[in-house]
Write a protein that holds these residues in place. Structure first.
Motif, short mmCIF file in Angstrom:
data_model
loop_
_atom_site.label_atom_id
_atom_site.label_comp_id
_atom_site.label_asym_id
_atom_site.label_seq_id
_atom_site.Cartn_x
_atom_site.Cartn_y
_atom_site.Cartn_z
N PRO A 1 -43.30 -22.98 6.12
CA PRO A 1 -42.14 -22.10 5.92
C PRO A 1 -41.83 -21.93 4.42
O PRO A 1 -41.72 -22.92 3.69
CB PRO A 1 -40.99 -22.83 6.63
CG PRO A 1 -41.66 -23.84 7.51
CD PRO A 1 -42.91 -24.23 6.81
N LEU B 1 -39.53 -18.34 6.36
CA LEU B 1 -40.46 -17.76 7.33
C LEU B 1 -41.86 -18.25 7.02
O LEU B 1 -42.14 -18.72 5.92
CB LEU B 1 -40.44 -16.22 7.27
CG LEU B 1 -39.14 -15.50 7.60
CD1 LEU B 1 -39.33 -13.99 7.47
CD2 LEU B 1 -38.65 -15.86 9.01
N THR B 2 -42.77 -18.10 7.99
CA THR B 2 -44.17 -18.42 7.76
C THR B 2 -45.01 -17.15 7.78
O THR B 2 -44.63 -16.14 8.39
CB THR B 2 -44.70 -19.37 8.86
OG1 THR B 2 -44.69 -18.68 10.12
CG2 THR B 2 -43.86 -20.63 8.96
N ILE C 1 -38.47 -22.29 11.14
CA ILE C 1 -37.91 -21.04 10.65
C ILE C 1 -36.42 -21.20 10.41
O ILE C 1 -35.70 -21.80 11.21
CB ILE C 1 -38.15 -19.90 11.67
CG1 ILE C 1 -39.64 -19.70 11.90
CG2 ILE C 1 -37.49 -18.61 11.22
CD1 ILE C 1 -40.42 -19.40 10.65
N HIS D 1 -33.04 -15.73 16.50
CA HIS D 1 -33.92 -16.84 16.91
C HIS D 1 -34.26 -16.74 18.40
O HIS D 1 -35.42 -16.86 18.80
CB HIS D 1 -33.23 -18.18 16.65
CG HIS D 1 -33.49 -18.75 15.30
ND1 HIS D 1 -34.62 -19.47 15.00
CD2 HIS D 1 -32.77 -18.71 14.16
CE1 HIS D 1 -34.58 -19.86 13.73
NE2 HIS D 1 -33.47 -19.40 13.20
N THR E 1 -40.59 -20.27 16.55
CA THR E 1 -39.68 -20.31 15.39
C THR E 1 -39.59 -21.71 14.81
O THR E 1 -38.62 -22.03 14.11
CB THR E 1 -38.28 -19.81 15.79
OG1 THR E 1 -37.75 -20.65 16.82
CG2 THR E 1 -38.32 -18.38 16.27
N LEU F 1 -45.78 -16.22 11.38
CA LEU F 1 -44.77 -15.49 12.14
C LEU F 1 -44.79 -14.00 11.78
O LEU F 1 -44.76 -13.14 12.67
CB LEU F 1 -43.38 -16.08 11.88
CG LEU F 1 -42.23 -15.44 12.67
CD1 LEU F 1 -41.22 -16.50 13.09
CD2 LEU F 1 -41.53 -14.35 11.89
#
Length: 548
Positions: A108, A390-391, A376, A362, A373, A394
């Motif tokens: 993340p 965030l990644t 997240i 979410h 998530t 995602l």
């Protein structure tokens, strides 16, 4: 990994060469037995196949696929070669839904404006691409029935329902290109005409603004913190520099009271925000109604409209569909629209307060979109907050799920053409020819010949990019990149003057846009291009070199 892929490419090319030569010998043996004259010198053939026998385009997909993917991987591997590339960088690249590259993609990081992709995906899923917002003007039915002598004793209620693109024509005409909007001037024209048609020329009451769809008092998030941190959701400087401003279910002209004639980036600081956006909208409607021949006696104010059963509509305006509003938000990285859409997501489930809305985001990601998530953190809808995490996984997953024909992807800016990426001059790689699915290789380098849809993200410590492109051979490439490092925006290595994308972003765009890559140097050795005889004009003097 890159070395192994290069070895694989060499083995595959050698296998192709052996297969081709064997096929050639076998064909010659069979044809020579059936027609001995085949081996005689009959002169050059009338037709020449332009594509070499061993070109990757002639190989079966099960062989060319790994070769193409290997070259793409090699090109992408060079993207991170900048001397100051931050160690806190995640990358994820997919080709036709299959993973090509993944580096820290599950880590993340602060995403900046890539958060708008999340907001867009969730509102499109929950509201639908055809959903609209309405803004309406009412009077009490009883007041209308009691009107006499051209006078209506009562108020006009202006009810906002969260339209983020409600605008007057004077505001929208400032933009250098057409901008998605809802015409507030038309609502004023309808209301004034409806009153005049009933013989009313004077409203003894006020125009009252109803913003109760978003009932909480939140105007911005500069005064809120996320525990256990003591840092605010937004820096106060974001509000001071007009990155975003007061929010309301009745927001007109992005909440600006006044603005310069030009809407360019440099003049943004000259815009003046309304302290109370809903009251400002009521004041503007008051003035527009009066300009159309109906006097409003009392000053504009705020209030909650009676139940619909007690009201008569004077007119309403519908927004463009949600897909177009989302496209405006993504294409121009519109922070205010993003935050308005976040509130609308919350309003559809639990409440429009920020804390409620981000919880709903979410839930939608996991329950409806099936996206994990884990790790997240969502603090706002625009990506201004440094609390967001965030990644790359995602972001890439949301783009993959949507696909290139979706409102989410088609709403992104196009590199070199539109929105925040209009001035991004990413080009195809210049050291390899780019081969299409048919015809000879194209010219090396140069501007991209197929669109790249992308969203950038930039804060002082953040550089991010995510997008999609459809290659000439039909391959769909999906990519996401996030880098975090203190003071990253000020690093000259990462900046390219007068461009809307920095060096790292530009290199990733170019790597994706160059796919599929043409023959490598190994291919050239196997099937060198024949020298072409110069075309000579019979009337030209070829006896001297003019040096021109």
């Amino acid at each position: 990994m890159a070395r192994m892929r290069r070895v694989l490419v060499s083995i595959l090319l050698a296998a192709l060469a052996t297969t081709a030569v064997g096929s050639y010998v076998q064909a010659r043996r069979i044809d020579a037995d059936s027609d001995p004259g085949w081996a005689s010198d009959a002169g050059p053939p009338e037709m020449v196949v332009s594509t070499p026998l061993l070109n990757v385009r002639r190989t079966p997909s099960w062989l060319s696929g790994p070769v193409t993917e290997a070259r793409l991987f090699e090109r992408l591997s060079g993207v991170g070669g900048l001397p100051s590339a931050p160690p806190q960088t995640c990358r994820a690249v997919y080709r036709n839904g299959e993973l090509v590259m993944s580096e820290q993609a599950e880590v993340p990081l602060v995403p900046s404006s890539l958060m708008k992709i999340v907001t867009a995906a969730v509102i499109l899923e929950t509201a639908g691409p055809e959903a609209t917002f309405s803004t309406e003007a009412f009077v009490r039915t009883s007041d209308l029935g009691a009107a006499a002598g051209g006078v209506l004793t009562g108020d006009v209620y202006l009810v906002g329902r969260g339209d983020p693109v409600l605008s007057t024509l004077s505001y929208i005409r400032r933009f250098p290109e057409p901008m998605v909007h809802t015409d507030f001037t038309d609502l004023a024209a309808q209301a004034a005409a409806s009153l005049r048609d009933r013989g009313i020329s004077v409203v003894e009451g006020s125009v009252l603004a109803d913003e109760s769809r978003f009932p909480e008092a939140e105007r911005d998030y500069s005064g809120q913190v996320v525990q256990p941190s003591s840092e605010p959701i937004w820096k106060q400087s974001y509000v001071n520099s007009n990155q975003v401003g007061p929010l309301s279910a009745l927001l007109l002209n992005d909440g600006y009271v006044s603005f310069p004639a030009s809407a360019d980036y440099a003049s943004r600081r000259e815009n003046v925000r309304a302290v109370d956006p809903a009251l400002h909208a009521a004041e503007v409607l008051d003035g527009l109604i009066e300009a159309r021949g109906v006097r409003v006696a009392a000053q504009a104010g705020k209030g909650t409209a009676p139940p619909l059963s007690e009201l008569h509509s004077l007119g309403s305006v519908e927004s463009p569909p949600m897909s177009e509003i989302v496209a405006r938000m993504l294409r121009y990285s519109d922070n205010t629209t993003a935050e308005m859409l976040l509130k609308d997501i919350g309003r559809r489930f639990s409440g429009s307060a920020r804390a409620e809305a981000v919880t709903d985001v979410h839930d939608v990601l996991e329950r409806l979109l099936g996206v994990s998530t884990a790790g997240i953190v969502i603090a706002d809808g625009s990506g201004l907050s440094l609390h967001n995490r965030l990644t790359c996984d995602l972001i890439a997953e949301l783009l993959l799920r949507a696909g290139p024909d979706s409102p989410l992807v088609s709403g992104l800016a196009v590199v070199g053409e539109s929105g925040t990426l209009r001035d991004c001059e990413a080009e195809q790689p210049s050291d390899e020819a780019v081969t299409g699915p048919s015809g000879p290789p194209g010219p090396s380098g140069g501007a991209m010949d197929h669109p790249v849809w992308a969203k950038t993200g930039t804060l002082n410590d953040v550089s991010a990019l995510a997008g999609v492109t459809v290659a000439r051979n039909g391959d769909v490439l999906t990519f996401a990149l996030i880098s975090n490092r203190e003071g990253l925006i000020f690093d000259p290595v990462w900046q390219r003057q007068a461009l809307s994308c920095n060096a790292f972003q530009q290199d990733l765009i170019a790597a994706a846009a160059g796919h599929p890559y043409g023959p490598s140097s190994a291919d050239a050795l196997l099937h060198p291009q024949p020298a072409r005889a110069p075309v000579v004009d019979p009337g030209a003097d070829t006896g001297a070199d003019t040096g021109q």
